[in-house]
Design a protein around this motif. Structure first.
Motif, PDB file in Angstrom:
ATOM      1  N   GLN A   1     -37.633 -53.068  39.870  1.00 49.14           N
ATOM      2  CA  GLN A   1     -37.709 -51.697  40.364  1.00 49.14           C
ATOM      3  C   GLN A   1     -36.521 -51.327  41.247  1.00 49.14           C
ATOM      4  O   GLN A   1     -36.612 -50.415  42.065  1.00 49.14           O
ATOM      5  CB  GLN A   1     -39.007 -51.500  41.139  1.00 49.14           C
ATOM      6  CG  GLN A   1     -40.207 -51.721  40.292  1.00 49.14           C
ATOM      7  CD  GLN A   1     -41.343 -50.831  40.705  1.00 49.14           C
ATOM      8  OE1 GLN A   1     -42.092 -50.436  39.871  1.00 49.14           O
ATOM      9  NE2 GLN A   1     -41.476 -50.494  41.959  1.00 49.14           N
ATOM     10  N   GLU A   2     -35.415 -52.008  41.094  1.00 50.13           N
ATOM     11  CA  GLU A   2     -34.249 -51.772  41.940  1.00 50.13           C
ATOM     12  C   GLU A   2     -33.767 -50.322  41.889  1.00 50.13           C
ATOM     13  O   GLU A   2     -33.332 -49.767  42.883  1.00 50.13           O
ATOM     14  CB  GLU A   2     -33.115 -52.714  41.545  1.00 50.13           C
ATOM     15  CG  GLU A   2     -31.926 -52.629  42.467  1.00 50.13           C
ATOM     16  CD  GLU A   2     -30.953 -53.765  42.252  1.00 50.13           C
ATOM     17  OE1 GLU A   2     -30.028 -53.870  43.078  1.00 50.13           O
ATOM     18  OE2 GLU A   2     -31.107 -54.531  41.296  1.00 50.13           O
ATOM     19  N   LYS A   3     -33.854 -49.673  40.744  1.00 48.23           N
ATOM     20  CA  LYS A   3     -33.349 -48.308  40.594  1.00 48.23           C
ATOM     21  C   LYS A   3     -34.287 -47.257  41.202  1.00 48.23           C
ATOM     22  O   LYS A   3     -33.901 -46.110  41.362  1.00 48.23           O
ATOM     23  CB  LYS A   3     -33.094 -47.998  39.132  1.00 48.23           C
ATOM     24  CG  LYS A   3     -31.982 -48.848  38.551  1.00 48.23           C
ATOM     25  CD  LYS A   3     -31.454 -48.280  37.262  1.00 48.23           C
ATOM     26  CE  LYS A   3     -30.454 -49.195  36.617  1.00 48.23           C
ATOM     27  NZ  LYS A   3     -29.179 -49.253  37.235  1.00 48.23           N
ATOM     28  N   LEU A   4     -35.511 -47.642  41.552  1.00 51.73           N
ATOM     29  CA  LEU A   4     -36.448 -46.705  42.169  1.00 51.73           C
ATOM     30  C   LEU A   4     -35.946 -46.346  43.567  1.00 51.73           C
ATOM     31  O   LEU A   4     -35.631 -47.227  44.361  1.00 51.73           O
ATOM     32  CB  LEU A   4     -37.837 -47.351  42.267  1.00 51.73           C
ATOM     33  CG  LEU A   4     -38.939 -46.498  42.880  1.00 51.73           C
ATOM     34  CD1 LEU A   4     -39.233 -45.293  42.001  1.00 51.73           C
ATOM     35  CD2 LEU A   4     -40.186 -47.331  43.081  1.00 51.73           C
ATOM     36  N   LEU A   5     -35.845 -45.048  43.856  1.00 55.12           N
ATOM     37  CA  LEU A   5     -35.345 -44.595  45.149  1.00 55.12           C
ATOM     38  C   LEU A   5     -36.492 -44.122  46.024  1.00 55.12           C
ATOM     39  O   LEU A   5     -37.415 -43.462  45.554  1.00 55.12           O
ATOM     40  CB  LEU A   5     -34.339 -43.461  44.959  1.00 55.12           C
ATOM     41  CG  LEU A   5     -33.090 -43.798  44.163  1.00 55.12           C
ATOM     42  CD1 LEU A   5     -32.227 -42.552  43.984  1.00 55.12           C
ATOM     43  CD2 LEU A   5     -32.300 -44.897  44.840  1.00 55.12           C
ATOM     44  N   SER A   6     -36.395 -44.438  47.317  1.00 60.42           N
ATOM     45  CA  SER A   6     -37.417 -44.006  48.259  1.00 60.42           C
ATOM     46  C   SER A   6     -37.135 -42.592  48.753  1.00 60.42           C
ATOM     47  O   SER A   6     -38.019 -41.932  49.276  1.00 60.42           O
ATOM     48  CB  SER A   6     -37.477 -44.954  49.459  1.00 60.42           C
ATOM     49  OG  SER A   6     -36.307 -44.830  50.239  1.00 60.42           O
ATOM     50  N   GLY A   7     -35.896 -42.125  48.608  1.00 58.59           N
ATOM     51  CA  GLY A   7     -35.508 -40.823  49.141  1.00 58.59           C
ATOM     52  C   GLY A   7     -35.015 -40.925  50.572  1.00 58.59           C
ATOM     53  O   GLY A   7     -34.595 -39.937  51.166  1.00 58.59           O
TER      54      GLY A   7
ATOM     55  N   ARG B   1     -17.854 -32.556  42.450  1.00 59.11           N
ATOM     56  CA  ARG B   1     -19.200 -32.313  42.964  1.00 59.11           C
ATOM     57  C   ARG B   1     -19.856 -33.637  43.349  1.00 59.11           C
ATOM     58  O   ARG B   1     -19.646 -34.648  42.685  1.00 59.11           O
ATOM     59  CB  ARG B   1     -20.046 -31.598  41.916  1.00 59.11           C
ATOM     60  CG  ARG B   1     -19.616 -30.143  41.711  1.00 59.11           C
ATOM     61  CD  ARG B   1     -20.463 -29.524  40.662  1.00 59.11           C
ATOM     62  NE  ARG B   1     -20.007 -30.084  39.388  1.00 59.11           N
ATOM     63  CZ  ARG B   1     -20.196 -29.540  38.213  1.00 59.11           C
ATOM     64  NH1 ARG B   1     -20.872 -28.431  38.117  1.00 59.11           N
ATOM     65  NH2 ARG B   1     -19.732 -30.095  37.124  1.00 59.11           N
ATOM     66  N   PHE B   2     -20.658 -33.588  44.413  1.00 58.93           N
ATOM     67  CA  PHE B   2     -21.366 -34.790  44.845  1.00 58.93           C
ATOM     68  C   PHE B   2     -22.351 -35.221  43.764  1.00 58.93           C
ATOM     69  O   PHE B   2     -23.020 -34.387  43.159  1.00 58.93           O
ATOM     70  CB  PHE B   2     -22.116 -34.544  46.155  1.00 58.93           C
ATOM     71  CG  PHE B   2     -21.204 -34.371  47.340  1.00 58.93           C
ATOM     72  CD1 PHE B   2     -20.497 -35.450  47.844  1.00 58.93           C
ATOM     73  CD2 PHE B   2     -21.058 -33.136  47.949  1.00 58.93           C
ATOM     74  CE1 PHE B   2     -19.660 -35.302  48.935  1.00 58.93           C
ATOM     75  CE2 PHE B   2     -20.222 -32.981  49.041  1.00 58.93           C
ATOM     76  CZ  PHE B   2     -19.518 -34.072  49.529  1.00 58.93           C
ATOM     77  N   VAL B   3     -22.448 -36.530  43.537  1.00 54.09           N
ATOM     78  CA  VAL B   3     -23.367 -37.039  42.519  1.00 54.09           C
ATOM     79  C   VAL B   3     -24.775 -37.249  43.056  1.00 54.09           C
ATOM     80  O   VAL B   3     -25.717 -37.311  42.282  1.00 54.09           O
ATOM     81  CB  VAL B   3     -22.838 -38.353  41.879  1.00 54.09           C
ATOM     82  CG1 VAL B   3     -21.567 -38.095  41.117  1.00 54.09           C
ATOM     83  CG2 VAL B   3     -22.644 -39.428  42.915  1.00 54.09           C
ATOM     84  N   ASP B   4     -24.927 -37.353  44.368  1.00 56.34           N
ATOM     85  CA  ASP B   4     -26.249 -37.545  44.957  1.00 56.34           C
ATOM     86  C   ASP B   4     -27.050 -36.246  44.800  1.00 56.34           C
ATOM     87  O   ASP B   4     -26.646 -35.199  45.311  1.00 56.34           O
ATOM     88  CB  ASP B   4     -26.131 -37.912  46.437  1.00 56.34           C
ATOM     89  CG  ASP B   4     -27.420 -38.449  47.016  1.00 56.34           C
ATOM     90  OD1 ASP B   4     -28.506 -37.969  46.616  1.00 56.34           O
ATOM     91  OD2 ASP B   4     -27.350 -39.350  47.873  1.00 56.34           O
ATOM     92  N   PRO B   5     -28.184 -36.287  44.097  1.00 52.76           N
ATOM     93  CA  PRO B   5     -28.942 -35.052  43.857  1.00 52.76           C
ATOM     94  C   PRO B   5     -29.565 -34.449  45.117  1.00 52.76           C
ATOM     95  O   PRO B   5     -30.004 -33.316  45.097  1.00 52.76           O
ATOM     96  CB  PRO B   5     -30.033 -35.491  42.869  1.00 52.76           C
ATOM     97  CG  PRO B   5     -30.164 -36.954  43.063  1.00 52.76           C
ATOM     98  CD  PRO B   5     -28.817 -37.455  43.488  1.00 52.76           C
TER      99      PRO B   5
ATOM    100  N   PRO C   1     -29.249 -43.868  52.500  1.00 55.61           N
ATOM    101  CA  PRO C   1     -28.139 -43.050  52.992  1.00 55.61           C
ATOM    102  C   PRO C   1     -27.590 -42.178  51.862  1.00 55.61           C
ATOM    103  O   PRO C   1     -27.600 -42.562  50.697  1.00 55.61           O
ATOM    104  CB  PRO C   1     -27.091 -44.089  53.419  1.00 55.61           C
ATOM    105  CG  PRO C   1     -27.845 -45.360  53.594  1.00 55.61           C
ATOM    106  CD  PRO C   1     -29.010 -45.289  52.661  1.00 55.61           C
ATOM    107  N   LEU C   2     -27.120 -40.982  52.210  1.00 53.52           N
ATOM    108  CA  LEU C   2     -26.537 -40.095  51.212  1.00 53.52           C
ATOM    109  C   LEU C   2     -25.257 -40.704  50.654  1.00 53.52           C
ATOM    110  O   LEU C   2     -24.458 -41.282  51.394  1.00 53.52           O
ATOM    111  CB  LEU C   2     -26.226 -38.724  51.812  1.00 53.52           C
ATOM    112  CG  LEU C   2     -27.418 -37.871  52.207  1.00 53.52           C
ATOM    113  CD1 LEU C   2     -26.949 -36.604  52.908  1.00 53.52           C
ATOM    114  CD2 LEU C   2     -28.274 -37.516  51.010  1.00 53.52           C
ATOM    115  N   SER C   3     -25.068 -40.548  49.362  1.00 51.95           N
ATOM    116  CA  SER C   3     -23.852 -41.046  48.719  1.00 51.95           C
ATOM    117  C   SER C   3     -22.789 -39.945  48.770  1.00 51.95           C
ATOM    118  O   SER C   3     -23.066 -38.787  48.449  1.00 51.95           O
ATOM    119  CB  SER C   3     -24.136 -41.409  47.257  1.00 51.95           C
ATOM    120  OG  SER C   3     -22.932 -41.672  46.591  1.00 51.95           O
ATOM    121  N   THR C   4     -21.587 -40.305  49.148  1.00 52.81           N
ATOM    122  CA  THR C   4     -20.489 -39.330  49.191  1.00 52.81           C
ATOM    123  C   THR C   4     -19.616 -39.411  47.945  1.00 52.81           C
ATOM    124  O   THR C   4     -18.545 -38.820  47.904  1.00 52.81           O
ATOM    125  CB  THR C   4     -19.626 -39.545  50.450  1.00 52.81           C
ATOM    126  OG1 THR C   4     -19.166 -40.891  50.460  1.00 52.81           O
ATOM    127  CG2 THR C   4     -20.418 -39.251  51.706  1.00 52.81           C
TER     128      THR C   4
END
Length: 184
Positions: free
Chosen positions: A139-145, A158-162, A148-151
């Motif tokens: 489950q490594e790809k599962l994000l908690s939200g 455009r930023f890739v972090d949704p 840290p924001l990706s720059t």
């Protein structure tokens, strides 16, 4: 959905007084686990006293570690970094009977429920370390939200972090840093 997560947890962990489980947690600061019990109290309302049910904590507390850890110089006396696999911090030694009760009481919590396409949520447990680590890696790809924001930016700048706000239309400037006009 909540019952599916609770059923999965019940399958992985059998209640026992002497056994322990290994918990994986992706919530950065970790959690303090404690059981709750319903307590009935009278509450004053505009129509007079009415019975209400509250849930009060009781019993022993267990600390489950999270994956957040300071960068740079570690403050003196700061605990060692937890074992982290797949973005989950691994905590051993939580009593299995306690875990079974806690997961049942919290089965509808958003961090316990498994999102679509995932087997587990942000916290789960197995009887043994190998199974817990294996599930965490899957489950490594599962994000908690709460990462840290990706720059990082794509080829169009455009930023890739949704989670980073995007301009509503093209006439709005891109999000970014501009020096103050009075800065030398």
């Amino acid at each position: 959905m909540a019952t599916n997560a609770a059923k999965k947890q019940a399958q992985h962990v059998e209640a026992s007084t002497s056994r322990t489980v290994t918990v994986a947690c992706k919530i950065p600061g970790g959690l303090v686990l404690q059981l709750q019990r319903p307590v009935k109290r009278m509450e004053d309302t505009r129509d007079g006293p009415e019975p209400r049910t509250y849930h009060a904590f009781y019993g022993k507390r267990f600390w489950v570690l999270g994956p957040a850890y300071p960068v740079g110089t570690i403050p003196k006396g700061f605990p060692k970094q937890p074992m982290i696999e797949g973005g989950y911090a691994i905590t051993r030694g939580i009593p299995a009977d306690f875990w079974a009760q806690w997961i049942e009481q919290n089965k509808m919590a958003p961090f316990v429920e498994a999102p679509d396409g995932a087997e587990h949520g942000m916290i789960f447990a197995y009887d043994d370390m190998e199974s817990t680590v294996s599930a965490a890696k899957e489950q490594e790809k599962l994000l908690s939200g709460m990462e840290p924001l990706s720059t990082d930016v794509d080829k169009d700048g455009r930023f890739v972090d949704p989670r980073i706000p995007k301009p509503v239309n093209n006439s709005v400037a891109k999000v970014g840093y501009e020096p103050h006009p009075t800065a030398g």
